[in-house]
Scaffold this active site. Sequence first.
Site, PDB file in Angstrom:
ATOM      1  N   HIS A  66       1.008  -1.219   0.022  1.00 43.95           N
ATOM      2  CA  HIS A  66      -0.021  -0.019   0.062  1.00 43.95           C
ATOM      3  C   HIS A  66       0.822   1.336  -0.071  1.00 43.95           C
ATOM      4  CE1 HIS A  66      -2.571   3.081   2.590  1.00 43.95           C
ATOM      5  NE2 HIS A  66      -2.937   3.032   1.150  1.00 43.95           N
ATOM      6  N   HIS A  97      -7.502   8.762  -2.598  1.00 45.15           N
ATOM      7  CA  HIS A  97      -8.468   7.459  -2.962  1.00 45.15           C
ATOM      8  C   HIS A  97      -9.354   7.500  -4.108  1.00 45.15           C
ATOM      9  CE1 HIS A  97      -6.241   6.417   0.766  1.00 45.15           C
ATOM     10  NE2 HIS A  97      -5.971   5.332   0.004  1.00 45.15           N
ATOM     11  N   ARG A 143      -1.660  23.232  -0.391  1.00 39.53           N
ATOM     12  CA  ARG A 143      -1.360  22.098  -0.433  1.00 39.53           C
ATOM     13  C   ARG A 143      -1.507  21.567   0.958  1.00 39.53           C
ATOM     14  NH1 ARG A 143      -1.862  17.113  -0.537  1.00 39.53           N
ATOM     15  NH2 ARG A 143      -0.434  15.777  -1.764  1.00 39.53           N
ATOM     16  N   CYS A 155       5.389  23.469  -5.064  1.00 41.50           N
ATOM     17  CA  CYS A 155       5.142  21.958  -4.791  1.00 41.50           C
ATOM     18  C   CYS A 155       5.967  21.166  -5.864  1.00 41.50           C
ATOM     19  CB  CYS A 155       3.569  21.641  -4.754  1.00 41.50           C
ATOM     20  SG  CYS A 155       3.457  20.019  -4.312  1.00 41.50           S
ATOM     21  N   TYR A 172       7.978  12.485  -2.175  1.00 45.31           N
ATOM     22  CA  TYR A 172       8.859  13.851  -2.411  1.00 45.31           C
ATOM     23  C   TYR A 172      10.240  13.289  -2.801  1.00 45.31           C
ATOM     24  CZ  TYR A 172       4.866  16.260  -1.340  1.00 45.31           C
ATOM     25  OH  TYR A 172       3.481  16.678  -1.152  1.00 45.31           O
TER      26      TYR A 172
HETATM   27  C1  HEM Z   1      -2.067   6.213  -0.921  1.00 46.21           C
HETATM   28  C2  HEM Z   1      -4.840   2.531  -2.308  1.00 46.21           C
HETATM   29  C3  HEM Z   1      -6.534   2.055   2.097  1.00 46.21           C
HETATM   30  C4  HEM Z   1      -3.996   5.946   3.738  1.00 46.21           C
HETATM   31  C5  HEM Z   1      -2.676   5.319  -1.666  1.00 46.21           C
HETATM   32  C6  HEM Z   1      -2.489   5.027  -3.129  1.00 46.21           C
HETATM   33  C7  HEM Z   1      -3.155   4.066  -3.433  1.00 46.21           C
HETATM   34  C8  HEM Z   1      -3.882   3.462  -2.190  1.00 46.21           C
HETATM   35  C9  HEM Z   1      -3.187   3.536  -4.713  1.00 46.21           C
HETATM   36  C10 HEM Z   1      -1.719   6.039  -3.752  1.00 46.21           C
HETATM   37  C11 HEM Z   1      -2.371   6.895  -4.301  1.00 46.21           C
HETATM   38  C12 HEM Z   1      -2.025   8.187  -5.376  1.00 46.21           C
HETATM   39  O1  HEM Z   1      -0.695   8.816  -4.866  1.00 46.21           O
HETATM   40  O2  HEM Z   1      -2.381   8.318  -6.480  1.00 46.21           O
HETATM   41  C13 HEM Z   1      -5.369   1.862  -1.121  1.00 46.21           C
HETATM   42  C14 HEM Z   1      -6.185   0.849  -1.007  1.00 46.21           C
HETATM   43  C15 HEM Z   1      -6.840   0.683   0.157  1.00 46.21           C
HETATM   44  C16 HEM Z   1      -6.244   1.576   0.880  1.00 46.21           C
HETATM   45  C17 HEM Z   1      -6.648  -0.062  -2.607  1.00 46.21           C
HETATM   46  C18 HEM Z   1      -7.751  -0.354   0.802  1.00 46.21           C
HETATM   47  C19 HEM Z   1      -7.730  -1.526   0.272  1.00 46.21           C
HETATM   48  C20 HEM Z   1      -6.311   3.262   3.067  1.00 46.21           C
HETATM   49  C21 HEM Z   1      -6.504   3.209   4.494  1.00 46.21           C
HETATM   50  C22 HEM Z   1      -5.961   4.583   4.719  1.00 46.21           C
HETATM   51  C23 HEM Z   1      -5.116   4.875   3.674  1.00 46.21           C
HETATM   52  C24 HEM Z   1      -7.523   2.443   5.262  1.00 46.21           C
HETATM   53  C25 HEM Z   1      -5.881   5.416   6.019  1.00 46.21           C
HETATM   54  C26 HEM Z   1      -6.095   4.989   7.044  1.00 46.21           C
HETATM   55  C27 HEM Z   1      -3.325   6.304   2.542  1.00 46.21           C
HETATM   56  C28 HEM Z   1      -2.413   7.405   2.526  1.00 46.21           C
HETATM   57  C29 HEM Z   1      -1.823   7.485   1.519  1.00 46.21           C
HETATM   58  C30 HEM Z   1      -2.480   6.286   0.458  1.00 46.21           C
HETATM   59  C31 HEM Z   1      -1.990   8.225   3.917  1.00 46.21           C
HETATM   60  C32 HEM Z   1      -0.705   8.432   0.980  1.00 46.21           C
HETATM   61  C33 HEM Z   1      -1.347   9.806   0.505  1.00 46.21           C
HETATM   62  C34 HEM Z   1      -0.630  10.835   0.129  1.00 46.21           C
HETATM   63  O3  HEM Z   1       0.421  10.498  -0.517  1.00 46.21           O
HETATM   64  O4  HEM Z   1      -0.899  12.113   0.409  1.00 46.21           O
HETATM   65  N1  HEM Z   1      -3.760   4.581  -1.071  1.00 46.21           N
HETATM   66  N2  HEM Z   1      -5.655   2.574   0.020  1.00 46.21           N
HETATM   67  N3  HEM Z   1      -5.219   3.909   2.433  1.00 46.21           N
HETATM   68  N4  HEM Z   1      -3.265   5.887   1.336  1.00 46.21           N
HETATM   69 FE1  HEM Z   1      -4.399   4.066   0.689  1.00 46.21          FE
HETATM   70  N1  MTE Z   2       2.788  21.332   6.476  1.00 42.87           N
HETATM   71  C1  MTE Z   2       1.923  20.664   7.186  1.00 42.87           C
HETATM   72  N2  MTE Z   2       1.811  20.818   8.604  1.00 42.87           N
HETATM   73  N3  MTE Z   2       0.849  19.963   6.422  1.00 42.87           N
HETATM   74  C2  MTE Z   2       0.986  20.082   4.994  1.00 42.87           C
HETATM   75  O1  MTE Z   2       0.081  19.166   4.616  1.00 42.87           O
HETATM   76  N4  MTE Z   2       2.116  20.510   3.133  1.00 42.87           N
HETATM   77  C3  MTE Z   2       3.512  20.713   2.356  1.00 42.87           C
HETATM   78  C4  MTE Z   2       4.009  21.976   3.115  1.00 42.87           C
HETATM   79  N5  MTE Z   2       3.798  22.016   4.349  1.00 42.87           N
HETATM   80  C5  MTE Z   2       1.909  20.735   4.340  1.00 42.87           C
HETATM   81  C6  MTE Z   2       2.692  21.159   5.165  1.00 42.87           C
HETATM   82  C7  MTE Z   2       3.509  20.749   1.191  1.00 42.87           C
HETATM   83  S1  MTE Z   2       3.579  19.460   0.169  1.00 42.87           S
HETATM   84  C8  MTE Z   2       3.486  21.946   0.650  1.00 42.87           C
HETATM   85  S2  MTE Z   2       3.790  22.110  -1.488  1.00 42.87           S
HETATM   86  C9  MTE Z   2       3.572  23.508   1.155  1.00 42.87           C
HETATM   87  O2  MTE Z   2       2.963  23.095   2.307  1.00 42.87           O
HETATM   88  C10 MTE Z   2       2.310  24.271   0.593  1.00 42.87           C
HETATM   89  O3  MTE Z   2       2.181  25.291   1.093  1.00 42.87           O
HETATM   90  P1  MTE Z   2       0.676  26.291   0.818  1.00 42.87           P
HETATM   91  O4  MTE Z   2      -0.423  25.471   1.292  1.00 42.87           O
HETATM   92  O5  MTE Z   2       0.870  27.176   1.749  1.00 42.87           O
HETATM   93  O6  MTE Z   2       0.941  26.730  -0.279  1.00 42.87           O
HETATM   94 MO    MO Z   3       3.946  19.957  -1.923  1.00 38.77          MO
END
Ligand code: HEM
Ligand code: MTE
Ligand code: MO
Length: 467
Positions: free
Chosen positions: A40, A65, A139, A186, A322
Site C-alpha cells: 500500500h 483514493h 497544498r 510544490c 517527494y
Molecule cells: C495512498 C490504495 C486504504 C491511507 C494510496 C495510494 C493508493 C492507495 C493506490 C496512492 C494513491 C496516489 O498517490 O495516487 C489504497 C487501497 C486501500 C487503501 C486499495 C484499501 C484496500 C487506506 C486506508 C488508509 C489509507 C484505510 C488510512 C487509514 C493512505 C495514505 C496515502 C495513501 C495516507 C498517501 C497519501 C499521500 O501521499 O498524500 N492508497 N489505500 N489508505 N493511502 Fe491508501
Molecule cells: N505542512 C503541514 N503541517 N501539513 C501539510 O500538509 N504540506 C506541504 C507544506 N507544509 C503541508 C505542510 C506541502 S507538500 C507544500 S507544497 C506546502 O506546505 C504548501 O504550502 P501552502 O499550502 O501554503 O501553499
Molecule cells: Mo508539496
Amino acid sequence: QESPRRYTREEVKSHSSLETGVWVTLGCEVFDITEFVDIHPGGASKLMLAAGGPLEPFWALYAVHNQPHVREILAEYKIGELSPDDKAPSVLKTSDPYADDPTRHSALKVNTQRPFNAEPPPELLTENYITPNPIFFTRNHLPVPNVDPDTYRLNVAGPPGGQSLCLSLDDLYQFPKHEVTVTLQCAGNRRSEMTQFKEVRGLEWSLGAISTARWAGARLCDVLAQAGHQLCETEAHVCFEGLDSDPTGTPYGASIPLARAMDPEAEVLLAYEMNGQPLPRDHGFPVRVVVPGVVGARHVKWLGRVSVEPEESFSHWQRRDYKGFSPSVDWDTVDFDSAPSIQELPVQSAITQPKEGETIEAGEVTVRGYAWSGGGRAVVRVDVSLDGGLTWQVAELEGEEQRARKAWAWRLWHLQAPLPAGKKELNIVCKAVDDSYNVQPDTVAPIWNLRGVLNNAWHRVHVHVAP
Ligand code: HEM
Ligand code: MTE
Ligand code: MO
C-alpha cells in the site's frame, strides 16, 4: 452470471489481521486485501486501521483514493458482497474531520476538497509579483488544525543535556523580525503534463502549484541558537512537526539539513506573517517554516515542534514521498531509501498567457509567464519560441535584478512579438536558464517518474490564430 458469494459483517470483522487475512468493505462489496497490505503506497499501518470494516471513513479523510486507478486496484481483490439481509451498520457518528476547514476563495481551481488542494488559475497567477493571500496555492495533506494563538506554544528541543524551549507567539515576536520574499513551489507542480505522457500517482496539478509571498518571522538560526544548538553535527537534520495529524495521531513532518538551518544567509524563517498579515489558516496559522529555495514540502505549516536529529525526519512525506526516480522505476521496483529527499528544486518556467487551446488575434502576440530556480539561483534568461522550439526569442524579465545566491523569488517575464502573416497555429514554448547555466529538458519523457514530481520540461502551449 454467477451470483456473488455473500458474507456477513461479522465474517468481515473476523478478518482483521494478517493471520486471519485482511478483509474490508466498500459499499456492499467485500475485498480480501491481505496481499496488498505490504505494498500500500500509504503504508501498511494506515491500511490496517480499516481492517475488518468499511473503507469509507478513511477514504473520506484521504481523498487521494477517489481516483479510478485506486478503484481498479481494489477491484482485483474482490471476493464477494455483503448479505443483503445483514442490517446496515449504525451510521458512524464520527464528525467530519474537515468540517472546521476555512472558507476559500472561489477563484481557486480545486484539485481535492478534502484535504484541500487548489491552485490559482493561470490568468491570475502572474497578475502580481506577490501572490495575494486568498489565491496563494494550497497544498494540505490533512484537515486544517484550528490553533488558538493565545495558548499556542512552539516546542524547540534543546541539545542533549540542554533545555527545551516552549515559545509563545509573544516569545517569537521578541526575536529580530526578518522579512524575505520567497516563492514556494510544490514538487508536484505541472504533474498533469507528466500524466499526459504516462500515468503517475498524485494530484493533477496544472502550472499553479507555485506562488510568491513576502514572509516575516524569526530566523530559525536565532531560535536554534537560543535553544543552545550549534553547527557542530554537520550531518544533522532539523526536523519539523505540524499540528495537523492523521487518525493515528501521526503529524505531518519534514526535515532540512542543520547546515542550512543554521546558516543566517539561507534565511530560513519561522514565519508568522504573510504579505503583512497573520498567516491565513490554510497557510499555517500561526507559525510555519519557510525554507527559501527549497521544495514546498519542507515548509511545514502549523508548526508544533522543532528538533535537531542525527537523521532525517521519519515522516512518510520525508522518506516515502517527494523523491525522484529514473523513468524505468515502477511501483513494483521502487526503493524509496535509495533516493535522496527533494530539497533544492531545479530551474523552472511556465507560460500563463496565452492559455492552451486559446484563439489569439492575428498581428501580434503577448506571451507571459514565470521563471524560478531553487537554491537561491537567479534566473538569467527566458527563451520563448513560437514555432515549437525551432527558433527562439529572448523574453523581457520584469522587476528587479535578483540577489546573487539569494534569488529566492520568481521572475515574471513577457515577450511581445509580431506574428508572421498567414500563421494559423502557434506552438509556444518557454525555457529558463539559471545563473549556474542549468537549463530545462525539452520533454517530459526523460524526467518522467512514478510519482510525477520535479516536472520542469519546456512548457508548451498550442494556440490558434484568428483568421
Ligand atoms: C495512498 C490504495 C486504504 C491511507 C494510496 C495510494 C493508493 C492507495 C493506490 C496512492 C494513491 C496516489 O498517490 O495516487 C489504497 C487501497 C486501500 C487503501 C486499495 C484499501 C484496500 C487506506 C486506508 C488508509 C489509507 C484505510 C488510512 C487509514 C493512505 C495514505 C496515502 C495513501 C495516507 C498517501 C497519501 C499521500 O501521499 O498524500 N492508497 N489505500 N489508505 N493511502 Fe491508501
Ligand atoms: N505542512 C503541514 N503541517 N501539513 C501539510 O500538509 N504540506 C506541504 C507544506 N507544509 C503541508 C505542510 C506541502 S507538500 C507544500 S507544497 C506546502 O506546505 C504548501 O504550502 P501552502 O499550502 O501554503 O501553499
Ligand atoms: Mo508539496
